[in-house]
Design a protein around this motif. Structure first.
Motif, PDB file in Angstrom:
ATOM      1  N   UNK A  67       0.825  -1.203   0.000  1.00 49.00           N
ATOM      2  CA  UNK A  67       0.000   0.000   0.000  1.00 49.00           C
ATOM      3  C   UNK A  67       0.861   1.256   0.000  1.00 49.00           C
ATOM      4  N   UNK A  68       1.901   1.251   0.837  1.00 58.76           N
ATOM      5  CA  UNK A  68       2.782   2.419   0.897  1.00 58.76           C
ATOM      6  C   UNK A  68       3.465   2.647  -0.438  1.00 58.76           C
ATOM      7  N   UNK A  69       4.030   1.573  -0.992  1.00 57.74           N
ATOM      8  CA  UNK A  69       4.715   1.699  -2.274  1.00 57.74           C
ATOM      9  C   UNK A  69       3.747   2.098  -3.380  1.00 57.74           C
ATOM     10  N   UNK A  70       2.559   1.523  -3.340  1.00 59.40           N
ATOM     11  CA  UNK A  70       1.578   1.815  -4.392  1.00 59.40           C
ATOM     12  C   UNK A  70       1.146   3.270  -4.364  1.00 59.40           C
ATOM     13  N   UNK A  71       0.879   3.800  -3.176  1.00 60.23           N
ATOM     14  CA  UNK A  71       0.444   5.194  -3.082  1.00 60.23           C
ATOM     15  C   UNK A  71       1.545   6.152  -3.542  1.00 60.23           C
ATOM     16  N   UNK A  72       2.772   5.874  -3.141  1.00 54.43           N
ATOM     17  CA  UNK A  72       3.883   6.729  -3.590  1.00 54.43           C
ATOM     18  C   UNK A  72       4.105   6.595  -5.098  1.00 54.43           C
ATOM     19  N   UNK A  73       3.906   5.376  -5.617  1.00 55.93           N
ATOM     20  CA  UNK A  73       4.061   5.166  -7.058  1.00 55.93           C
ATOM     21  C   UNK A  73       3.032   5.967  -7.835  1.00 55.93           C
ATOM     22  N   UNK A  74       1.801   6.005  -7.335  1.00 59.94           N
ATOM     23  CA  UNK A  74       0.749   6.772  -8.006  1.00 59.94           C
ATOM     24  C   UNK A  74       1.157   8.245  -8.098  1.00 59.94           C
ATOM     25  N   UNK A  75       1.663   8.794  -6.991  1.00 60.06           N
ATOM     26  CA  UNK A  75       2.051  10.209  -6.996  1.00 60.06           C
ATOM     27  C   UNK A  75       3.210  10.455  -7.957  1.00 60.06           C
ATOM     28  N   UNK A  76       4.252   9.602  -7.890  1.00 58.40           N
ATOM     29  CA  UNK A  76       5.436   9.794  -8.731  1.00 58.40           C
ATOM     30  C   UNK A  76       5.101   9.606 -10.207  1.00 58.40           C
ATOM     31  N   UNK A  77       4.341   8.569 -10.511  1.00 60.61           N
ATOM     32  CA  UNK A  77       3.998   8.300 -11.904  1.00 60.61           C
ATOM     33  C   UNK A  77       3.111   9.411 -12.456  1.00 60.61           C
ATOM     34  N   UNK A  78       2.196   9.905 -11.644  1.00 63.14           N
ATOM     35  CA  UNK A  78       1.323  10.989 -12.097  1.00 63.14           C
ATOM     36  C   UNK A  78       2.153  12.230 -12.431  1.00 63.14           C
ATOM     37  N   UNK A  79       3.155  12.511 -11.617  1.00 64.89           N
ATOM     38  CA  UNK A  79       4.016  13.655 -11.900  1.00 64.89           C
ATOM     39  C   UNK A  79       4.746  13.473 -13.233  1.00 64.89           C
ATOM     40  N   UNK A  80       5.255  12.273 -13.503  1.00 66.55           N
ATOM     41  CA  UNK A  80       5.948  12.015 -14.765  1.00 66.55           C
ATOM     42  C   UNK A  80       4.983  12.095 -15.943  1.00 66.55           C
ATOM     43  N   UNK A  81       3.750  11.622 -15.753  1.00 71.24           N
ATOM     44  CA  UNK A  81       2.766  11.669 -16.833  1.00 71.24           C
ATOM     45  C   UNK A  81       2.417  13.114 -17.189  1.00 71.24           C
TER      46      UNK A  81
END
Length: 675
Positions: free
Chosen positions: A232-246
């Motif tokens: 869950x922790x990794x997934x939530x941080x991944x969503x934020x980081x990936x959204x920034x790159x997108x």
């Protein structure tokens, strides 16, 4: 008094009318027949009200607070790992651009420039190819693909992914320590809580249900935290980081990808709302099934004697079927989350691919950017899918946490009052002064009871079942607190004494023996772990344990199993009597203590007890009146009141309640001999 109740009395401090008001204590219930959750055909569930998911989840996470520094490290490692993983596709897209540019470069004459090639394509009407070529970097006419540059990019991506993997491994290792330390603390808190609960809580809680909370539920919390927190922790941080790159690559495509988020949340919320109640029911039914199994196994002999195995099997099948139904429903409904998320993610992927292709054709984006964005789309939907797939585990863990929190929130027995100074006199004088007590507020059991037991006296308590005999001695032990009046020991109010100090002056021998798995020596020394070998042997000889111990293969080192099945009932009783001898109590309580031994052994034990009772007050609860003829004082109780008191001869001469009880037993014995 039952063995189970005794064990709880010895390990859990008890009292408090507020806790006892919800039902009669186990001792009185057992005398009158099995109560809810007691006996081979008992059963029953403790009423529970589930908390909301949000508060329970926040409270569960709040228990991680002592591991705050490690939790911060987990977040830092997670951010670093996710950051590297998020940069990877963007750099990998650069390698794709290099390959694609090389393929175009090979088609352009070496003596032409990129601008001339673009102009030539437009002249032929190939505007899309012209736009694509104009937007490309690294175009060197006539050279082809620069594999050295591509190799450097791929090595960089490999290093990035390797670093992300190492950081992720470190994060998992630290998080594992955080979770296991938290669960260890929770187990300790539950153990401490059990020792502070009043006896009434155990009276109305089936043992299987309690065991389910202490073992199954805590294990489920551990598994849920272990499997969900990291992801869950990794997934939530991944969503934020990936959204920034997108957003960096293409705000338009990022907006399209974001449309799937509210749709996913709505679908997930609807499914979770339906499954949460079923997970609560699943763990409640698990506790009920455990209680039924524990009762059936502990009373297996009784079940067989009364030919009730068929009924027990039928009840088990019913409980098992109910557990199957709620478990199937909970897992099936929560299992719908992941397929639904995959479907939404695939729709999003198709839309992004189509729009991205059009943007490449128009020259607004490079092929590498679209490739990176497609990867980000997968990385964006994957953590959302992971979170959704973890919801069933998370809900199950929170449901278990609710049950553990209910135990931790249960009303405790009142704290010991500040001890008042008193001389360390150990005469054993017990005085009841206008004592009143009830288990249920509107059903008084003992009212305005007064008596005085002098040092060295043997006080026998007799009366019909449910008269309050065991209640009387339990009040002396402070297993329950009084409604009115007071009880003094050697002139000191027992409520002014710490419970441990009070009970340290009392020895207790019950009708139902309680032995733990260990050697005979350890069981005798249970009340005085610091006793010397000579003192243990002296107690064993005084209670005739020494007679049968030498016939055992390992003597005093013989290990008694959990049920004490390698000793006879009389031998087990002798061991418990030796345990009481060793404590050298000021006050001795015997609850039908010789009922399990043979007649000859009973005479020997009574002789030993006569020596033990010297200069000590003894309360003897007896049903066989022939064993208390020599008592200094006999109390006859009916409905919580003392209706008669005196010596054996005085009460027989009075011809009242005691005489009726004695003659009834005598006539029954004569009738049996005639038959």
């Amino acid at each position: 008094m039952s063995t189970d109740t005794t064990g709880q009395q010895e390990t859990a401090a008890t009292s408090g009318k507020s806790s006892a008001q919800e039902g009669f204590k186990a001792t009185e219930r057992i005398e009158g027949g099995p109560g809810p959750g007691r006996g081979p055909m008992g059963g029953g569930m403790v009423g529970q009200k589930a908390m909301d998911f949000g508060p329970s989840a926040r409270r569960l996470l709040g228990r991680l607070a002592p591991e705050r520094s490690k939790a911060v490290l987990v977040v830092v490692l997670g951010v670093a790992s996710v950051a590297l993983m998020s940069v990877g596709p963007r750099i990998l897209g650069h390698a794709t651009d290099l390959v694609f540019a090389g393929l175009f470069s090979r088609q352009i004459p070496a003596d032409a420039t990129q601008a001339e090639a673009v102009a030539g394509l437009r002249a032929r009407g190939d505007d899309n190819l012209a736009d694509m070529l104009a937007a490309m970097d690294h175009v060197v006419p006539g050279q082809g693909v620069d594999f050295h540059a591509v190799g450097r990019v791929l090595l960089l991506v490999l290093a990035i992914y390797a670093g992300a993997a190492v950081l992720g491994w470190l994060q998992g290792w630290v998080l594992n320590g955080v979770v296991q330390n938290t669960i260890r603390t929770m187990r300790q808190d539950v153990e401490d809580k059990i020792n502070r609960l009043p006896l009434g809580y155990f009276d109305r809680s089936p043992r299987g249900e309690m065991l389910s909370r202490v073992t199954n539920d805590i294990d489920n919390i551990s598994q849920s935290l272990q499997q969900t927190m990291s992801q869950l922790l990794t997934s939530l941080m991944t969503v934020v980081a990936v959204l920034a790159m997108m957003v960096w690559i293409s705000p338009l495509l990022a907006l399209i990808a974001l449309v799937s988020v509210p749709v996913s949340l709505v679908v997930t919320r609807a499914i979770m709302k339906r499954s949460q109640g079923q997970f609560i029911a699943q763990w409640r039914r698990t506790g009920a099934l455990n209680a039924q199994i524990e009762e059936a196994f502990s009373g297996h002999a009784l079940v067989s004697v009364f030919n009730r195995r068929g009924e027990v099997e039928k009840r088990f099948a019913e409980e098992n079927d109910e557990l199957f139904q709620v478990s199937f429903g909970a897992q099936f409904v929560s299992g719908l989350i992941m397929p639904a998320m995959f479907f939404i993610g695939n729709l999003n992927y198709v839309v992004v691919a189509v729009v991205g292709g059009l943007r490449v054709a128009s020259g607004s984006l490079s092929l590498g950017d679209v490739q990176a964005f497609v990867q980000y789309t997968r990385q964006f939907t994957q953590p959302l899918t992971t979170v959704a797939s973890m919801m069933n585990l998370l809900q199950s863990g929170v449901a278990s946490a609710e049950r553990v929190f209910e135990l931790l929130d249960a009303d405790e027995e009142p704290a010991d009052a500040a001890p008042t100074p008193h001389p360390p006199v150990r005469r054993g004088e017990v005085a009841f002064e206008h004592v009143s007590f009830s288990y249920v507020e509107d059903r008084p059991l003992i009212e305005d009871l007064s008596l005085l037991a002098r040092p060295g006296q043997t006080v026998a308590i007799v009366g019909p079942t449910g008269a309050g005999k065991t209640t009387l001695v339990n009040l002396v032990m402070r297993f329950y607190d009084l409604d009115g009046g007071r009880i003094t020991l050697d002139g000191v109010d027992i409520t002014s004494m710490p419970r441990a100090e009070l009970r340290g002056q009392i020895g207790m021998v019950l009708q139902d023996t309680w032995l733990f798995e260990g050697t005979i020596r350890d069981n005798i020394a249970y009340g005085r772990p610091d006793a010397t070998e000579e003192e243990i042997l002296a107690a064993a000889r005084a209670t005739f344990v020494d007679r049968f111990v030498h016939s055992l293969p390992d003597g005093y080192d013989t290990v008694i199993d959990e049920e004490g099945s390698n000793l006879s009932a009389g031998e087990r009783q002798l061991v418990t009597i030796a345990r009481a001898f060793l404590t050298r109590p000021a006050l001795l309580i015997l609850d039908e203590a010789t009922s399990s031994v043979d007649t000859r052994t009973e005479l020997l034990v009574q002789q030993a007890m006569a020596a033990l009772r010297t200069d000590r007050t003894s309360f003897v609860i007896a049903h066989r009146l022939s064993t208390i003829r020599d008592a200094d004082l006999i109390l006859v109780m009916e409905d919580g009141a003392i209706v008669e008191q005196g010596t054996h001869d005085e009460l027989l001469a009075a011809g009242s309640a005691y005489a009726r009880l004695y003659n009834a037993q005598f006539n029954a014995g004569v009738a049996e001999e005639v038959a």
